[in-house]
Design a protein around this motif. Structure first.
Motif, PDB file in Angstrom:
ATOM      1  N   ARG A  95       2.887   4.968   3.395  1.00  0.00           N
ATOM      2  CA  ARG A  95       2.207   3.954   2.586  1.00  0.00           C
ATOM      3  C   ARG A  95       0.706   3.965   2.884  1.00  0.00           C
ATOM      4  NH1 ARG A  95       3.587  -0.928   0.250  1.00  0.00           N
ATOM      5  NH2 ARG A  95       5.322   0.285  -0.591  1.00  0.00           N
TER       6      ARG A  95
ATOM      7  N   VAL B 154       0.660  -1.302  -5.784  1.00  0.00           N
ATOM      8  CA  VAL B 154       1.388  -2.096  -4.793  1.00  0.00           C
ATOM      9  C   VAL B 154       0.966  -3.559  -4.928  1.00  0.00           C
ATOM     10  CG1 VAL B 154       1.616  -0.152  -3.198  1.00  0.00           C
ATOM     11  CG2 VAL B 154      -0.379  -1.666  -3.033  1.00  0.00           C
TER      12      VAL B 154
ATOM     13  N   ASN C  59      -0.695  -7.180  -4.418  1.00  0.00           N
ATOM     14  CA  ASN C  59      -1.972  -7.616  -3.860  1.00  0.00           C
ATOM     15  C   ASN C  59      -1.784  -8.025  -2.403  1.00  0.00           C
ATOM     16  OD1 ASN C  59      -3.410  -7.225  -6.210  1.00  0.00           O
ATOM     17  ND2 ASN C  59      -3.182  -9.328  -6.927  1.00  0.00           N
TER      18      ASN C  59
ATOM     19  N   LEU D 213     -10.370  -3.846  -1.339  1.00  0.00           N
ATOM     20  CA  LEU D 213      -8.959  -3.785  -0.974  1.00  0.00           C
ATOM     21  C   LEU D 213      -8.073  -4.100  -2.173  1.00  0.00           C
ATOM     22  CD1 LEU D 213      -9.107  -5.438   2.561  1.00  0.00           C
ATOM     23  CD2 LEU D 213      -8.944  -3.007   2.013  1.00  0.00           C
ATOM     24  N   ARG D 214      -8.514  -5.039  -3.005  1.00  0.00           N
ATOM     25  CA  ARG D 214      -7.753  -5.379  -4.205  1.00  0.00           C
ATOM     26  C   ARG D 214      -7.705  -4.192  -5.178  1.00  0.00           C
ATOM     27  NH1 ARG D 214      -6.135 -10.106  -6.670  1.00  0.00           N
ATOM     28  NH2 ARG D 214      -7.131 -11.325  -5.039  1.00  0.00           N
TER      29      ARG D 214
ATOM     30  N   ASP E  55      -5.198  -1.728  -3.928  1.00  0.00           N
ATOM     31  CA  ASP E  55      -3.834  -2.172  -4.252  1.00  0.00           C
ATOM     32  C   ASP E  55      -3.487  -1.846  -5.700  1.00  0.00           C
ATOM     33  OD1 ASP E  55      -3.341  -3.216  -1.723  1.00  0.00           O
ATOM     34  OD2 ASP E  55      -4.010  -5.237  -2.253  1.00  0.00           O
TER      35      ASP E  55
ATOM     36  N   LEU F  77      -2.241   4.630   0.209  1.00  0.00           N
ATOM     37  CA  LEU F  77      -3.359   3.699   0.013  1.00  0.00           C
ATOM     38  C   LEU F  77      -4.694   4.414   0.159  1.00  0.00           C
ATOM     39  CD1 LEU F  77      -1.962   0.634   1.992  1.00  0.00           C
ATOM     40  CD2 LEU F  77      -2.380   0.713  -0.480  1.00  0.00           C
TER      41      LEU F  77
ATOM     42  N   THR G 158      -1.519  -5.808   0.059  1.00  0.00           N
ATOM     43  CA  THR G 158      -0.922  -4.710   0.832  1.00  0.00           C
ATOM     44  C   THR G 158      -1.971  -3.975   1.651  1.00  0.00           C
ATOM     45  OG1 THR G 158       0.806  -4.395  -0.840  1.00  0.00           O
ATOM     46  CG2 THR G 158       0.436  -2.595   0.712  1.00  0.00           C
ATOM     47  N   ALA G 159      -3.087  -3.614   1.023  1.00  0.00           N
ATOM     48  CA  ALA G 159      -4.125  -2.866   1.731  1.00  0.00           C
ATOM     49  C   ALA G 159      -4.688  -3.647   2.908  1.00  0.00           C
ATOM     50  CB  ALA G 159      -5.245  -2.475   0.769  1.00  0.00           C
ATOM     51  N   SER G 160      -4.789  -4.954   2.762  1.00  0.00           N
ATOM     52  CA  SER G 160      -5.331  -5.770   3.853  1.00  0.00           C
ATOM     53  C   SER G 160      -4.408  -5.775   5.067  1.00  0.00           C
ATOM     54  CB  SER G 160      -5.590  -7.200   3.373  1.00  0.00           C
ATOM     55  OG  SER G 160      -4.383  -7.819   2.984  1.00  0.00           O
TER      56      SER G 160
END
Length: 200
Positions: free
Chosen positions: A7, A38, A40, A29-30, A33, A11, A42-44
């Motif tokens: 994952r 994926v 909202n 980050l948004r 995502d 990303l 997730t990246a954070s």
């Protein structure tokens, strides 16, 4: 929090696409995502902040731009010569064109580094290591030219690649094969024929 390596890679690949398509200002980050498809937030969970995301994107682009070891090994079976260097330069351009997003993302990181001293320091370290590795590879392989010639070839190819990526119409009137061949011929000295004793 437990993280999934696949994952994370997905990303980072999404971040590369955002950088290549939207530029550094579009990299959030948004946005990562959304590009990765994926939920909202997730990246954070994978990157503490944007600076950390940029650092890991840089590492991922280098992974993607590294030539396949097996294919490179096959190429290097040829005798060291200007012709072999020309082949290597053509393969470099093919890799750039095959993964345009990674190279455009790296250009965006270079621009971002002019505004972020910490990123500039990291990029300088990474590129210095890369250049030293290129020089060592060239010299260890017995290819024609000394350290300075390799640096000049690096700079010339870097300029060609940037133009090919950003303003391809500029070089359209000039056949790429001829440009690269002339570049190698003018920068690298002719190889010295080896005697039978030297070959044994």
């Amino acid at each position: 929090m437990r993280q999934n390596p696949e994952r994370r890679t997905a990303l980072l690949d999404a971040a590369i696409e955002v950088l290549a398509g939207e530029g550094s200002r579009g990299l959030t980050l948004r946005a990562v995502d959304a590009e990765a498809g994926v939920p909202n937030g997730t990246a954070s969970n994978y990157f503490a902040n944007r600076a950390e995301l940029l650092r890991q994107v840089m590492e991922r682009t280098r992974e993607r731009m590294t030539p396949d070891a097996s294919a490179l090994g096959d190429t290097m079976k040829a005798e060291p010569s200007r012709e072999l260097v020309t082949t290597l330069m053509h393969q470099l351009v093919e890799r750039v064109r095959g993964d345009r997003s990674s190279h455009l993302a790296m250009l965006e990181l270079r621009l971002e580094a002019t505004r972020r001293p910490e990123l500039q320091a990291e990029l300088t370290r990474v590129f210095s290591t890369e250049l030293d590795e290129n020089i060592r590879f060239h010299l260890d392989a017995g290819l024609p030219g000394d350290r300075d010639a390799v640096v000049l070839l690096y700079l010339a190819m870097r300029g060609l690649i940037v133009d090919d990526l950003t303003v391809p119409g500029l070089l359209a009137p000039y056949p790429l094969d001829g440009l690269i061949g002339d570049m190698v011929t003018r920068i690298l000295p002719p190889e010295v024929p080896r005697t039978p004793e030297a070959r044994s």
